[in-house]
Design a protein around this motif. Structure first.
Motif, mmCIF file in Angstrom:
data_model
loop_
_atom_site.group_PDB
_atom_site.id
_atom_site.type_symbol
_atom_site.label_atom_id
_atom_site.label_comp_id
_atom_site.label_asym_id
_atom_site.label_seq_id
_atom_site.Cartn_x
_atom_site.Cartn_y
_atom_site.Cartn_z
ATOM 1 N N LEU A 1 0.830 -1.201 0.000
ATOM 2 C CA LEU A 1 0.000 0.000 0.000
ATOM 3 C C LEU A 1 0.869 1.257 0.000
ATOM 4 N N VAL B 1 0.799 4.282 -2.754
ATOM 5 C CA VAL B 1 0.565 5.679 -2.350
ATOM 6 C C VAL B 1 1.729 6.551 -2.798
ATOM 7 N N VAL C 1 -5.375 6.459 -5.608
ATOM 8 C CA VAL C 1 -5.081 5.217 -4.881
ATOM 9 C C VAL C 1 -6.328 4.342 -4.763
ATOM 10 N N VAL D 1 -6.047 3.642 3.553
ATOM 11 C CA VAL D 1 -5.455 4.493 2.527
ATOM 12 C C VAL D 1 -5.310 5.912 3.065
#
Length: 149
Positions: free
Chosen positions: A101, A105, A127, A140
């Protein structure tokens, strides 16, 4: 096999399992009703991504319910909601690790040219479109804040 077909097949199997599949059947019927309601509202058949969004919404509702139940000291209800989440998670894609992740990002920040928290919306949109169901908005959001802030 599409996600809709998988849900229907699993619902039929839960009906056949009777006692062993009671909770699973109840959860699947609830999700199926939510899917049908959305289809009726939109006057169309949902594709896999839309069905996935409905399932994610159902999981999120149960997670929020667990937080509220814990705040109200009703721990007897937490287990039931957690079991429902476990049934639903079978239909969600594998969740991204924190490292995966973070890389997504970072790439989104580079592509959008984000410099500060003012650009958070651009990064979040990029994202979320890329991770569809593989990471919650909350995860996120926290990662974007950490990298931009």
């Amino acid at each position: 096999m599409s996600l809709r077909e998988l849900l229907q097949t699993d619902m039929k199997q839960a009906m056949k399992d009777r006692e062993n599949g009671k909770l699973r059947l109840a959860v699947l019927r609830m999700v199926w009703a939510a899917i049908r309601n959305k289809e009726i509202d939109e006057k169309t058949n949902l594709d896999d991504s839309a069905v996935l969004a409905v399932i994610m919404k159902e999981v999120k509702q149960r997670e929020d319910t667990i937080k509220e139940i814990k705040d109200a000291n009703r721990l007897d209800l937490v287990e039931k909601n957690q079991q429902e989440i476990d049934v639903l998670k079978k239909y969600l894609p594998k969740q991204l690790s924190d490292d995966e992740l973070k890389k997504i990002v970072e790439d989104a920040i580079a592509r959008t040219g984000a410099k500060s928290m003012k650009d958070m919306g651009k990064v979040m949109g990029t994202v979320m479109a890329q991770t569809k169901g593989q990471a919650t908005g909350q995860r996120v959001n926290a990662m974007v804040k950490a990298l931009l802030g």
